[in-house]
Design an enzyme around this catalytic site. Structure first.
Site, PDB file in Angstrom:
ATOM      1  CB  VAL A  32      60.905  73.613  39.522  1.00 38.28           C
ATOM      2  CG1 VAL A  32      60.673  75.036  40.031  1.00 38.28           C
ATOM      3  CG2 VAL A  32      60.553  73.523  38.041  1.00 38.28           C
ATOM      4  CB  SER A  35      66.492  74.925  39.317  1.00 36.01           C
ATOM      5  OG  SER A  35      65.121  75.247  39.386  1.00 36.01           O
ATOM      6  CD  GLU A  36      63.033  78.903  41.872  1.00 35.47           C
ATOM      7  OE1 GLU A  36      63.124  79.836  42.702  1.00 35.47           O
ATOM      8  OE2 GLU A  36      63.081  79.093  40.642  1.00 35.47           O
ATOM      9  CG  LEU A  37      66.063  74.735  47.585  1.00 34.86           C
ATOM     10  CD1 LEU A  37      66.145  73.526  48.498  1.00 34.86           C
ATOM     11  CD2 LEU A  37      65.696  75.952  48.420  1.00 34.86           C
TER      12      LEU A  37
END
Length: 266
Positions: A32, A35-37
């Site tokens: 996560v 993916s978030e960055l």
């Protein structure tokens, strides 16, 4: 529209519009975080293949922490905004060394990681730990502007957060936010929920003709070999953006100079 009606709509749209993504199929914290960055200012379709290649090369925080920044930047190539790669690399080192490999599970710990602000921390807590945390990003703004602020102008995130707090599904927050994200993406394609209503919205500047464009060119050339400064400037057809781009990359720690040669940070 009351809370029950809104939640019913979101669940309906979420079922219709659901998108499979590797960080949804496996919600471990590291996946996560990566993916978030990657998703900051980059669309999902571009991120999915990059995410797969990144995880294959760096399957966990330990593997990423042991890599050189140059290796990370090489794999990041094509996503742009290379400081995100450096933040992710530094975050992995912090988790591996300072947190003894244990993924942080509080907002306070997460916000100590480079590149992680309160909204990214909220997203990680929601998606990884299924906590009903309020966080704001563009797709969420789109949905709430469409249904709660249709006549509003210059809506602040503080105003928006209060409505999100009142309307999220606290029993199933992870899946509810997924539904919000997918519905928000669909709404944007329809031209609905205009983001210019947000006090915090800033339109992304064009890449062509920007310093950011030259920064990307420099990074790509340094993936191939080390360069002298003048040689590199000629290779990128450097104009008055070159010095600013190179100075920024050096200041950000993405590029280093050893003797007369420039290279990606080892």
């Amino acid at each position: 529209m009351n809370t029950n009606q809104f939640q019913e709509l979101i669940w309906e749209k979420g079922g219709e519009l659901y998108r499979s993504m590797p960080w949804r199929d496996d919600t471990r914290g590291y996946y996560v975080l990566v993916s978030e960055l990657m998703l900051q200012q980059t669309q999902v379709d571009r991120v999915i293949p990059k995410f797969a290649a990144f995880i294959e090369k760096f399957p966990n925080e330990r593997a990423l922490a042991k890599a050189s920044l140059g290796e990370v930047l090489t794999l990041w190539n094509g996503l742009g905004y290379n400081r995100r790669a450096k933040f992710l690399h530094e975050a992995a080192k912090m988790i591996h060394h300072e947190y003894s490999g244990a993924f942080p599970n509080t907002k306070e710990q997460l916000m100590k990681l480079p590149g992680v602000g309160k909204n990214t921390a909220g997203a990680i807590l929601t998606y990884t730990f299924n906590e009903p945390i309020v966080f704001i990003e563009t797709n969420i703004r789109t949905v709430y502007f469409e249904h709660f602020f249709k006549e509003g102008v210059q809506v602040s995130d503080d105003e928006l957060s209060k409505v999100v707090e009142e309307t999220i599904d606290r029993e199933h927050p992870r899946e509810f936010y997924w539904a919000l994200m997918d519905y928000g993406t669909w709404l944007k394609k329809q031209g609905a929920g205009r983001l210019d209503k947000s006090k915090h919205y800033k339109k992304q500047s064009p890449l062509k003709g920007s310093v950011r464009e030259v920064r990307g060119q420099i990074i790509r050339l340094l993936m191939e070999k080390d360069w002298g400064v003048f040689e590199l400037e000629n290779a990128v057809n450097g104009d008055d953006r070159f010095d600013k781009a190179l100075d920024g990359l050096l200041a950000d720690g993405l590029v280093e100079k050893t003797g007369s040669k420039l290279h990606l940070t080892k």
